[in-house]
Design a protein around this motif. Structure first.
Motif, PDB file in Angstrom:
ATOM      1  N   GLU A  15     -72.704  36.721  30.483  1.00  0.00           N
ATOM      2  CA  GLU A  15     -72.160  37.520  31.573  1.00  0.00           C
ATOM      3  C   GLU A  15     -72.131  39.002  31.202  1.00  0.00           C
ATOM      4  O   GLU A  15     -72.485  39.864  32.016  1.00  0.00           O
ATOM      5  CB  GLU A  15     -70.762  37.028  31.948  1.00  0.00           C
ATOM      6  CG  GLU A  15     -70.777  35.669  32.612  1.00  0.00           C
ATOM      7  CD  GLU A  15     -69.421  35.005  32.672  1.00  0.00           C
ATOM      8  OE1 GLU A  15     -68.397  35.651  32.338  1.00  0.00           O
ATOM      9  OE2 GLU A  15     -69.375  33.821  33.051  1.00  0.00           O
ATOM     10  N   LEU A  22     -77.466  44.921  34.891  1.00  0.00           N
ATOM     11  CA  LEU A  22     -77.265  45.420  36.252  1.00  0.00           C
ATOM     12  C   LEU A  22     -76.821  46.882  36.266  1.00  0.00           C
ATOM     13  O   LEU A  22     -77.276  47.667  37.107  1.00  0.00           O
ATOM     14  CB  LEU A  22     -76.275  44.537  36.996  1.00  0.00           C
ATOM     15  CG  LEU A  22     -76.807  43.137  37.319  1.00  0.00           C
ATOM     16  CD1 LEU A  22     -75.696  42.246  37.843  1.00  0.00           C
ATOM     17  CD2 LEU A  22     -77.973  43.206  38.287  1.00  0.00           C
ATOM     18  N   TYR A  27     -76.305  49.324  39.486  1.00  0.00           N
ATOM     19  CA  TYR A  27     -75.210  48.573  40.101  1.00  0.00           C
ATOM     20  C   TYR A  27     -73.880  48.979  39.478  1.00  0.00           C
ATOM     21  O   TYR A  27     -73.819  49.301  38.284  1.00  0.00           O
ATOM     22  CB  TYR A  27     -75.382  47.062  39.893  1.00  0.00           C
ATOM     23  CG  TYR A  27     -76.482  46.451  40.702  1.00  0.00           C
ATOM     24  CD1 TYR A  27     -76.214  45.827  41.920  1.00  0.00           C
ATOM     25  CD2 TYR A  27     -77.800  46.469  40.256  1.00  0.00           C
ATOM     26  CE1 TYR A  27     -77.223  45.239  42.658  1.00  0.00           C
ATOM     27  CE2 TYR A  27     -78.817  45.892  40.995  1.00  0.00           C
ATOM     28  CZ  TYR A  27     -78.524  45.279  42.192  1.00  0.00           C
ATOM     29  OH  TYR A  27     -79.527  44.703  42.928  1.00  0.00           O
ATOM     30  N   ALA A  52     -73.129  42.091  45.761  1.00  0.00           N
ATOM     31  CA  ALA A  52     -73.791  40.892  45.248  1.00  0.00           C
ATOM     32  C   ALA A  52     -72.789  40.085  44.435  1.00  0.00           C
ATOM     33  O   ALA A  52     -72.090  40.627  43.572  1.00  0.00           O
ATOM     34  CB  ALA A  52     -75.001  41.258  44.403  1.00  0.00           C
ATOM     35  N   VAL A  54     -72.692  37.264  41.823  1.00  0.00           N
ATOM     36  CA  VAL A  54     -73.708  36.831  40.872  1.00  0.00           C
ATOM     37  C   VAL A  54     -73.227  35.648  40.047  1.00  0.00           C
ATOM     38  O   VAL A  54     -72.183  35.719  39.383  1.00  0.00           O
ATOM     39  CB  VAL A  54     -74.104  37.990  39.923  1.00  0.00           C
ATOM     40  CG1 VAL A  54     -75.229  37.567  38.988  1.00  0.00           C
ATOM     41  CG2 VAL A  54     -74.483  39.235  40.717  1.00  0.00           C
ATOM     42  N   GLU A  55     -74.014  34.585  40.063  1.00  0.00           N
ATOM     43  CA  GLU A  55     -73.790  33.436  39.187  1.00  0.00           C
ATOM     44  C   GLU A  55     -74.672  33.627  37.963  1.00  0.00           C
ATOM     45  O   GLU A  55     -75.874  33.901  38.077  1.00  0.00           O
ATOM     46  CB  GLU A  55     -74.152  32.139  39.914  1.00  0.00           C
ATOM     47  CG  GLU A  55     -74.064  30.909  39.053  1.00  0.00           C
ATOM     48  CD  GLU A  55     -72.635  30.546  38.634  1.00  0.00           C
ATOM     49  OE1 GLU A  55     -72.499  29.578  37.866  1.00  0.00           O
ATOM     50  OE2 GLU A  55     -71.664  31.203  39.061  1.00  0.00           O
ATOM     51  N   VAL A  56     -74.081  33.503  36.780  1.00  0.00           N
ATOM     52  CA  VAL A  56     -74.803  33.688  35.528  1.00  0.00           C
ATOM     53  C   VAL A  56     -74.865  32.351  34.794  1.00  0.00           C
ATOM     54  O   VAL A  56     -73.839  31.683  34.628  1.00  0.00           O
ATOM     55  CB  VAL A  56     -74.112  34.742  34.626  1.00  0.00           C
ATOM     56  CG1 VAL A  56     -74.834  34.876  33.294  1.00  0.00           C
ATOM     57  CG2 VAL A  56     -74.021  36.085  35.348  1.00  0.00           C
ATOM     58  N   ASP A 101     -76.624  36.209  44.311  1.00  0.00           N
ATOM     59  CA  ASP A 101     -77.701  36.318  43.335  1.00  0.00           C
ATOM     60  C   ASP A 101     -77.482  35.358  42.172  1.00  0.00           C
ATOM     61  O   ASP A 101     -76.378  34.857  41.961  1.00  0.00           O
ATOM     62  CB  ASP A 101     -77.790  37.755  42.811  1.00  0.00           C
ATOM     63  CG  ASP A 101     -78.134  38.768  43.891  1.00  0.00           C
ATOM     64  OD1 ASP A 101     -78.438  38.366  45.027  1.00  0.00           O
ATOM     65  OD2 ASP A 101     -78.098  39.977  43.585  1.00  0.00           O
ATOM     66  N   PHE A 102     -78.552  35.156  41.430  1.00  0.00           N
ATOM     67  CA  PHE A 102     -78.523  34.241  40.296  1.00  0.00           C
ATOM     68  C   PHE A 102     -79.195  34.914  39.108  1.00  0.00           C
ATOM     69  O   PHE A 102     -80.300  35.439  39.233  1.00  0.00           O
ATOM     70  CB  PHE A 102     -79.271  32.951  40.663  1.00  0.00           C
ATOM     71  CG  PHE A 102     -79.217  31.887  39.620  1.00  0.00           C
ATOM     72  CD1 PHE A 102     -78.078  31.128  39.449  1.00  0.00           C
ATOM     73  CD2 PHE A 102     -80.304  31.647  38.811  1.00  0.00           C
ATOM     74  CE1 PHE A 102     -78.019  30.130  38.491  1.00  0.00           C
ATOM     75  CE2 PHE A 102     -80.259  30.649  37.845  1.00  0.00           C
ATOM     76  CZ  PHE A 102     -79.116  29.897  37.689  1.00  0.00           C
ATOM     77  N   ALA A 103     -78.503  34.919  37.972  1.00  0.00           N
ATOM     78  CA  ALA A 103     -79.062  35.498  36.741  1.00  0.00           C
ATOM     79  C   ALA A 103     -79.072  34.430  35.664  1.00  0.00           C
ATOM     80  O   ALA A 103     -78.124  33.638  35.563  1.00  0.00           O
ATOM     81  CB  ALA A 103     -78.236  36.689  36.287  1.00  0.00           C
ATOM     82  N   TYR A 117     -83.510  37.621  37.005  1.00  0.00           N
ATOM     83  CA  TYR A 117     -82.566  37.940  38.075  1.00  0.00           C
ATOM     84  C   TYR A 117     -83.207  37.652  39.416  1.00  0.00           C
ATOM     85  O   TYR A 117     -84.279  38.170  39.734  1.00  0.00           O
ATOM     86  CB  TYR A 117     -82.155  39.412  37.979  1.00  0.00           C
ATOM     87  CG  TYR A 117     -80.928  39.722  38.817  1.00  0.00           C
ATOM     88  CD1 TYR A 117     -79.660  39.403  38.354  1.00  0.00           C
ATOM     89  CD2 TYR A 117     -81.050  40.309  40.062  1.00  0.00           C
ATOM     90  CE1 TYR A 117     -78.530  39.673  39.116  1.00  0.00           C
ATOM     91  CE2 TYR A 117     -79.926  40.587  40.830  1.00  0.00           C
ATOM     92  CZ  TYR A 117     -78.683  40.261  40.345  1.00  0.00           C
ATOM     93  OH  TYR A 117     -77.563  40.522  41.104  1.00  0.00           O
ATOM     94  N   LYS A 119     -82.528  37.866  43.394  1.00  0.00           N
ATOM     95  CA  LYS A 119     -81.707  38.372  44.499  1.00  0.00           C
ATOM     96  C   LYS A 119     -81.775  37.362  45.648  1.00  0.00           C
ATOM     97  O   LYS A 119     -82.836  36.804  45.938  1.00  0.00           O
ATOM     98  CB  LYS A 119     -82.240  39.709  45.005  1.00  0.00           C
ATOM     99  CG  LYS A 119     -82.113  40.823  43.993  1.00  0.00           C
ATOM    100  CD  LYS A 119     -82.720  42.100  44.554  1.00  0.00           C
ATOM    101  CE  LYS A 119     -82.658  43.226  43.545  1.00  0.00           C
ATOM    102  NZ  LYS A 119     -83.278  44.452  44.055  1.00  0.00           N
TER     103      LYS A 119
END
Length: 125
Positions: A15, A22, A27, A52, A54-56, A101-103, A117, A119
């Protein structure tokens, strides 16, 4: 250190790595690890009028990352995001847009770990 604790430690490192990734792309990190009774959003970031959520994920393989995201997990993030927006609505830009978003990071996390990453990885129903 037990496996669960080690996994949580690696997740937090992932994270932080994604937050740095980002920030370097313009960001602003508004919140990290936002917890609700529904679940948690790892990172909430803003760029312009776009928010956004964001799920990490950090796993040993791409397959493990792919298997870790479920519809139920996405729904928990969406529900938690709605709570965050309700609580922070007065401070949000007019006509803001929300995105989910997904990282991901494959393997051990380091300052040089490659971040993938995506989006708009999923949408609320």
């Amino acid at each position: 250190m037990n496996n669960r604790r080690q996994n949580e430690k690696e997740g937090r490192k992932a994270e932080r790595r994604v937050a740095t990734y980002l920030r370097l792309r313009g960001y602003k990190v508004l919140e990290e690890r936002f917890k609700t009774p529904h679940g948690e959003v790892d990172l909430i970031v803003q760029k312009g009028s776009t928010l956004a959520f964001v799920e990490v994920k950090q796993r040993a393989t791409q397959r493990a990352i792919d298997e870790s995201m479920t519809w139920r997990g996405e729904q928990r993030i969406i529900d938690s995001a709605e709570i965050w927006v309700e609580r922070n609505f007065a401070q949000l830009p007019e006509n803001f847009e929300m995105r989910f978003d997904f990282a991901s990071i494959i393997g051990p996390v380091s300052p040089l770990s490659r971040v993938t990453y995506l989006k708009g990885a999923f949408l609320p129903e």
